[in-house]
Structure formats: structure tokens, C-alpha cells
Design a protein around this motif. Structure first.
Motif, PDB file in Angstrom:
ATOM      1  N   GLU A 240       0.842  -1.204   0.000  1.00  0.00           N
ATOM      2  CA  GLU A 240       0.000   0.000   0.000  1.00  0.00           C
ATOM      3  C   GLU A 240       0.878   1.255   0.000  1.00  0.00           C
ATOM      4  O   GLU A 240       0.637   2.193  -0.747  1.00  0.00           O
ATOM      5  N   MET A 241       1.911   1.274   0.865  1.00  0.00           N
ATOM      6  CA  MET A 241       2.828   2.417   0.936  1.00  0.00           C
ATOM      7  C   MET A 241       3.499   2.644  -0.415  1.00  0.00           C
ATOM      8  O   MET A 241       3.534   3.769  -0.913  1.00  0.00           O
ATOM      9  N   ARG A 242       3.997   1.582  -1.007  1.00  0.00           N
ATOM     10  CA  ARG A 242       4.699   1.703  -2.289  1.00  0.00           C
ATOM     11  C   ARG A 242       3.762   2.147  -3.397  1.00  0.00           C
ATOM     12  O   ARG A 242       4.128   2.954  -4.248  1.00  0.00           O
ATOM     13  N   SER A 243       2.553   1.634  -3.393  1.00  0.00           N
ATOM     14  CA  SER A 243       1.567   2.009  -4.401  1.00  0.00           C
ATOM     15  C   SER A 243       1.220   3.488  -4.276  1.00  0.00           C
ATOM     16  O   SER A 243       1.207   4.220  -5.272  1.00  0.00           O
TER      17      SER A 243
ATOM     18  N   ASN B 191       6.161   4.275  -6.151  1.00  0.00           N
ATOM     19  CA  ASN B 191       7.525   3.752  -6.272  1.00  0.00           C
ATOM     20  C   ASN B 191       7.546   2.322  -5.737  1.00  0.00           C
ATOM     21  O   ASN B 191       7.450   2.110  -4.532  1.00  0.00           O
ATOM     22  N   PRO B 192       7.703   1.322  -6.627  1.00  0.00           N
ATOM     23  CA  PRO B 192       7.673  -0.077  -6.172  1.00  0.00           C
ATOM     24  C   PRO B 192       8.859  -0.473  -5.293  1.00  0.00           C
ATOM     25  O   PRO B 192       8.842  -1.527  -4.677  1.00  0.00           O
ATOM     26  N   ALA B 193       9.863   0.409  -5.195  1.00  0.00           N
ATOM     27  CA  ALA B 193      11.033   0.107  -4.364  1.00  0.00           C
ATOM     28  C   ALA B 193      11.126   1.022  -3.145  1.00  0.00           C
ATOM     29  O   ALA B 193      12.142   1.035  -2.457  1.00  0.00           O
ATOM     30  N   ALA B 194      10.064   1.789  -2.861  1.00  0.00           N
ATOM     31  CA  ALA B 194      10.093   2.736  -1.741  1.00  0.00           C
ATOM     32  C   ALA B 194      10.341   2.022  -0.424  1.00  0.00           C
ATOM     33  O   ALA B 194       9.808   0.947  -0.179  1.00  0.00           O
ATOM     34  N   VAL B 195      11.186   2.630   0.402  1.00  0.00           N
ATOM     35  CA  VAL B 195      11.454   2.110   1.744  1.00  0.00           C
ATOM     36  C   VAL B 195      11.103   3.201   2.754  1.00  0.00           C
ATOM     37  O   VAL B 195      11.126   4.385   2.425  1.00  0.00           O
ATOM     38  N   PRO B 196      10.759   2.805   3.963  1.00  0.00           N
ATOM     39  CA  PRO B 196      10.420   3.808   4.968  1.00  0.00           C
ATOM     40  C   PRO B 196      11.659   4.635   5.356  1.00  0.00           C
ATOM     41  O   PRO B 196      12.768   4.142   5.171  1.00  0.00           O
TER      42      PRO B 196
END
Length: 92
Positions: free
Chosen positions: A48-51, A55-60
Motif C-alpha cells: 500500500e505504501m509503495r503504491s 515507487n515499487p522500491a520505496a522504503v520507509p
């Protein structure tokens, strides 16, 4: 609540841990209330966060105002330097 901070309680990355702590410190120093959303509780939360971030590679850490993407650690750091945090977080 408006501001949501996607973070994780489970990481071996010192960078992620320090960035998350710094984001929380910045928000608290500016008296900005935020909701913590832990992506380690399930794969669907991370997805959900990445969507939402696009960004499909997003990190916190990742910041949102409701469902509107506001940015990551680097973007918040730049906003602090430019004194534009309210604009970044869509509070102004």
C-alpha cells in the motif's frame, strides 16, 4: 488525522532506523501530529505504501497527508533546510 508516517519496527538497516527517528524528531519539534503506520505488520501494508508513493522500491520512512504522497526522508530534510515543511506536507 492528516499526516501519516509509514515506518518499520523491523529492520537491520541503521540508515532506515536513523532516518525514521530523525523524521519523527522533526515532526515533533514542529508540533505536527502524525499517525504511525508500521509496514512490518504485513506485506499488504508495505505494498500500500509503495503504491501510494508511486515507487515499487520505496522504503520507509515515507510521508503522506491522508492518501496524498508528500515525500521521503531526503525530501523532508530539504524542506527543513528551505523552511518549507508545511508546504511539503500540504499543511499550508
Amino acid at each position: 488525522m492528516g499526516i501519516k508516517l509509514y515506518y518499520t519496527t523491523v529492520t537491520a538497516s541503521r540508515t532506515v532506523k536513523s532516518q525514521q527517528a530523525e523524521v519523527m524528531r522533526i515532526l515533533e519539534s514542529k508540533s505536527i501530529q502524525y499517525e504511525l503506520i508500521d509496514i512490518s505488520v504485513g506485506r499488504e501494508v508495505c505494498d500500500e505504501m509503495r503504491s501510494k508513493a508511486g515507487n515499487p522500491a520505496a522504503v520507509p520512512p515515507q510521508l503522506f497527508n491522508e492518501d496524498q504522497y508528500c515525500g521521503d526522508y531526503d525530501m523532508l530534510s530539504e524542506a527543513v533546510e528551505a523552511d518549507t515543511v508545511d508546504q511539503l506536507l500540504k499543511l499550508a
